[in-house]
Design a protein around this motif. Structure first.
Motif, short mmCIF file in Angstrom:
data_model
loop_
_atom_site.label_atom_id
_atom_site.label_comp_id
_atom_site.label_asym_id
_atom_site.label_seq_id
_atom_site.Cartn_x
_atom_site.Cartn_y
_atom_site.Cartn_z
N GLY A 81 12.90 17.23 -1.78
CA GLY A 81 13.70 15.93 -1.94
C GLY A 81 13.05 15.18 -0.92
O GLY A 81 12.08 15.15 -0.39
N TYR A 82 14.30 14.45 -0.12
CA TYR A 82 13.96 13.28 0.78
C TYR A 82 13.92 14.11 2.10
O TYR A 82 13.51 13.52 2.88
CB TYR A 82 14.76 12.02 0.83
N HIS A 83 14.58 15.23 2.19
CA HIS A 83 14.93 15.84 3.44
C HIS A 83 14.21 17.00 3.76
O HIS A 83 14.15 17.43 4.96
CB HIS A 83 16.38 16.31 3.47
N GLY B 287 8.41 12.08 3.52
CA GLY B 287 8.38 10.62 3.49
C GLY B 287 6.79 10.17 3.25
O GLY B 287 6.60 9.33 2.36
N ALA B 288 5.85 10.88 3.59
CA ALA B 288 4.35 10.57 3.61
C ALA B 288 4.09 10.84 1.98
O ALA B 288 3.29 10.00 1.45
CB ALA B 288 3.62 11.67 4.27
N ASN B 289 4.57 11.92 1.33
CA ASN B 289 4.39 12.03 -0.03
C ASN B 289 4.89 10.90 -0.89
O ASN B 289 4.53 10.58 -1.94
CB ASN B 289 4.72 13.45 -0.50
N TYR B 290 6.24 10.48 -0.58
CA TYR B 290 6.98 9.60 -1.17
C TYR B 290 5.99 8.47 -1.22
O TYR B 290 5.91 7.67 -2.43
CB TYR B 290 8.28 9.33 -0.47
N ASP B 291 5.68 8.03 -0.22
CA ASP B 291 4.96 6.60 -0.01
C ASP B 291 3.34 6.93 -0.54
O ASP B 291 3.20 5.72 -1.42
CB ASP B 291 4.72 6.48 1.43
N ILE C 243 21.36 0.84 3.87
CA ILE C 243 21.61 2.05 3.72
C ILE C 243 20.96 2.92 2.48
O ILE C 243 20.85 2.51 1.37
CB ILE C 243 23.21 2.14 3.12
N GLY C 244 20.66 4.19 2.89
CA GLY C 244 19.70 4.98 1.88
C GLY C 244 18.27 4.31 1.96
O GLY C 244 17.67 4.22 0.77
N CYS C 245 17.71 4.18 3.05
CA CYS C 245 16.53 3.35 3.32
C CYS C 245 15.27 4.31 2.96
O CYS C 245 14.12 3.60 2.75
CB CYS C 245 16.36 2.88 4.65
N THR C 246 15.43 5.80 2.80
CA THR C 246 14.32 6.30 2.76
C THR C 246 13.27 5.94 3.84
O THR C 246 13.38 6.12 5.10
CB THR C 246 13.64 6.70 1.29
N VAL C 247 11.94 5.76 3.35
CA VAL C 247 10.73 5.38 4.26
C VAL C 247 11.02 4.02 4.37
O VAL C 247 9.90 3.57 5.45
CB VAL C 247 9.62 5.82 3.88
N GLY C 248 11.96 3.13 4.21
CA GLY C 248 11.85 1.74 4.71
C GLY C 248 10.97 0.71 3.86
O GLY C 248 10.99 -0.30 4.34
N HIS C 249 10.62 0.95 2.68
CA HIS C 249 10.01 0.17 1.90
C HIS C 249 10.39 -1.12 1.74
O HIS C 249 10.03 -2.27 1.68
CB HIS C 249 9.90 0.74 0.54
N ASN C 250 11.96 -1.11 1.47
CA ASN C 250 12.54 -2.17 1.22
C ASN C 250 13.30 -3.07 2.20
O ASN C 250 13.72 -4.17 2.29
CB ASN C 250 13.41 -2.00 -0.05
N ALA D 114 18.28 11.72 5.71
CA ALA D 114 16.88 12.60 5.40
C ALA D 114 16.16 12.13 6.84
O ALA D 114 15.34 11.07 6.75
CB ALA D 114 16.31 12.43 4.18
N GLY D 115 16.41 13.14 7.76
CA GLY D 115 15.40 12.78 9.04
C GLY D 115 14.18 12.73 8.54
O GLY D 115 13.19 12.06 9.17
N ALA D 116 13.55 13.57 7.65
CA ALA D 116 12.25 13.76 7.33
C ALA D 116 11.73 12.51 6.83
O ALA D 116 10.56 12.27 7.01
CB ALA D 116 12.07 14.93 6.47
N SER D 117 12.34 11.77 6.10
CA SER D 117 12.13 10.42 5.61
C SER D 117 11.83 9.47 6.59
O SER D 117 11.13 8.57 6.66
CB SER D 117 12.76 10.17 4.33
N LEU D 118 13.08 9.48 7.60
CA LEU D 118 13.16 8.54 8.66
C LEU D 118 11.93 8.67 9.51
O LEU D 118 11.48 7.66 10.13
CB LEU D 118 14.48 8.81 9.34
N ARG D 119 11.63 9.95 10.13
CA ARG D 119 10.52 10.13 10.87
C ARG D 119 9.18 9.25 10.31
O ARG D 119 8.58 8.65 11.04
CB ARG D 119 10.29 11.52 11.14
N TYR D 120 9.01 9.34 9.12
CA TYR D 120 7.74 8.62 8.47
C TYR D 120 8.09 7.33 8.45
O TYR D 120 7.29 6.43 8.98
CB TYR D 120 7.51 9.32 7.13
#
Lengths: 403, 123
Positions: A148-150, A161-165, A206-213, A232-238
């Motif tokens: 997931g995101y987390h 986050g890196a995989n999502y991006d 809210i719900g920014c994941t990796v901040g694309h938007n 999800a801290g894992a997405s925020l770190r990225y």
């Protein structure tokens, strides 16, 4: 230019983007073309199968037309063409995840070290280990992204986050532009057009994941302080490292749950934004979150939710069924129920009077010299098209509320 | 085992992790689901090989020689990108022909060939 998707290497290589080897980029190129083929060339086969055999068979059995998208789904899931099409599409999603994870995990040491460096220096990351991942985020891995995101492959990593991006290009056919930020760019273009002189000071995504938007909003409003939150801290770190690498300074990535914004006072933000996020909540979480949005938004402020269109009574049931595909085939379990609600009613119950609300269509804003325009309606890849509805409201000013 | 080893990630094994959530069965026989995944992965790899060969050809044409670092960092310009995109589109159309013609058959249904055999034997 032709309407072919650009090669993967046309993506903007911001510092945190995982580096692709030749063949990793080529796999994404294949998947990008495959996805367009599945939606554009084979997608219409679903309608044909429905019209020529599934619907006639349903009518013969029941003596009536289907009355709900789920009846169409049950019938279509018996059809050999639709099953095969779904299987092809599901595999494409899985292959995108696999290639993204191979790319990211083989260089995870470098990515983690770089993220750590950015985040230590920028001060733009604020994690809160007491934040629990909500059940709606952990029940299944959303859109078949393992973890997931987390999720983490080791404590403190940026793999999610890196995989999502690195792979979103393949599933959207490049329609989100070089930084995958066509959605955020569209929101900015809309806001600049309707309120050219607006000068928001505090913005919450809210719900920014990796901040694309969220990053495009921060860059477009340099005088504003943007807070981007996610559980999800894992997405925020990225995301924080990605933003820092892109030179954004006025944005902070904060680990928090939108259902409980008690860390922020009433009437605090000029603008509260969610982009393709509400469908990842649950029936009970969504109204809680929207009420919190209302509370923290200043009178006169803007709330804006970018989503795929809701299933209104005027939307044909077959289209609803097609738009529902991700709920049942791509691990988006709230997608169906969320789109089945009238978001205007839900927002009204959260405090946004209906006469303060609006709905506006937005299309991804991307560099058209390189990236394709969003699909036309006929070839739309339902659920992934870079054409959205924005459900918004300007919160009534204080004197209007008192009146 | 050192601390670093303990934290290292077996990237090949972990990249293939299954997403949480039960996978739908698309076919009655699960072997068909598995075989389709295999066929699609192979289909992708042939596309990747073809693209790599195109890169090699283009590098050789321009430079007359080759080194592997150039292959890994190759970025097609707009024209090369377009040509390669067109090639991939054609490739996908070839491997997906059966599915595409199935769609065409639904749009323009034909009677079984025996219908015409019998009809033309009489008319």
């Amino acid at each position: 230019m032709s309407d072919l998707p650009p090669p993967y290497t046309a993506l903007t290589r911001h510092p945190m983007l995982a580096r692709t080897k030749h063949d990793e980029a080529a796999r994404f190129n294949f998947l990008t073309h495959l996805n367009r083929y599945l939606s554009g060339v084979l997608g219409p086969g679903n309608r044909l199968a429905y019209d020529t055999r599934v619907l006639p068979d349903f009518q013969a059995r029941h003596g009536r037309d289907p009355e709900h998208r789920y009846e169409i789904r049950d019938a279509m899931n018996q059809d050999q063409f639709h099953r095969t099409w779904s299987a092809l599409k599901r595999n494409s999603m899985e292959m995108r995840q696999h290639n993204g994870r191979q790319t990211v995990l083989r260089q995870i040491d470098e990515l983690d070290a770089l993220a750590r460096q950015f985040n230590e220096h920028s001060g733009m990351l604020e994690l809160d280990p007491t934040i629990r991942q909500p059940d709606y985020q952990t029940a299944v891995d959303i859109h078949c992204q393992p973890g997931g995101y987390h999720g983490e492959e080791r404590p403190g990593d940026v793999s999610a986050g890196a995989n999502y991006d690195v792979g979103i290009f393949a599933t959207t056919g490049g329609a989100l532009g070089g930084l995958n930020d066509g959605g955020g760019q569209a929101v900015v273009a809309w806001a600049k057009k309707v309120r050219p002189d607006w000068d928001p000071k505090r913005i919450l995504d809210i719900g920014c994941t990796v901040g694309h938007n969220a990053v495009p909003i921060a860059l477009a409003y340099p005088g504003a302080e943007v807070i981007a939150i996610d559980t999800a801290g894992a997405s925020l770190r990225y995301g924080a490292a990605r933003a820092a690498g892109m030179g954004a300074k006025n944005i902070r990535f904060v680990q928090a749950n939108g259902e409980d914004l008690s860390r922020y006072p009433d009437n605090h933000f000029d603008w509260v934004q969610t982009t393709m996020f509400l469908h990842e909540l649950s029936a009970q979480a969504m109204p809680r979150l929207l009420s919190e949005c209302y509370r923290v938004l200043k009178p006169g402020g803007l709330i804006l939710h970018v989503e795929q269109p809701q299933y209104s009574a005027s939307m044909p049931l077959f289209e609803q069924f097609m738009r529902d595909w991700d709920a049942f085939n791509n691990n988006e379990p709230f997608w169906s129920a969320m789109h089945g609600q009238d978001l205007k009613d839900v927002m009204a119950r959260s405090g946004f009077a209906k006469d303060s609300q609006f709905v506006v269509g937005v299309r991804a804003v991307v560099d058209r010299s390189i990236f394709p325009a969003a699909e036309t309606e006929e070839q739309e890849d339902y659920g992934r098209a870079a054409v959205w509805n924005a459900y918004g409201a300007w919160k009534a000013a204080a004197q209007e509320m008192a009146a | 085992m050192t601390a670093k080893d303990a934290e290292s990630v077996d990237w090949i094994a972990r990249a293939g992790a299954k997403a949480k959530g039960r996978r739908p069965d698309y076919f009655e026989d699960p072997a068909i689901d598995r075989l389709l995944s295999l066929a699609m992965a192979l289909t992708a790899e042939v596309s990747v090989l073809r693209e790599r060969l195109d890169t090699v050809e283009r590098l050789l044409e321009v430079k007359g020689g080759l080194n592997r670092a150039d292959i890994e960092s190759y970025m097609p310009d707009a024209r090369a990108g377009e040509e390669r995109g067109e090639a991939t589109r054609g490739y996908i159309a070839r491997v997906m022909r059966g599915f595409q013609q199935d769609v065409e058959a639904m749009a323009n249904p034909d009677p079984p060939i025996t219908f015409w055999v019998e009809k033309l034997s009489k008319e």
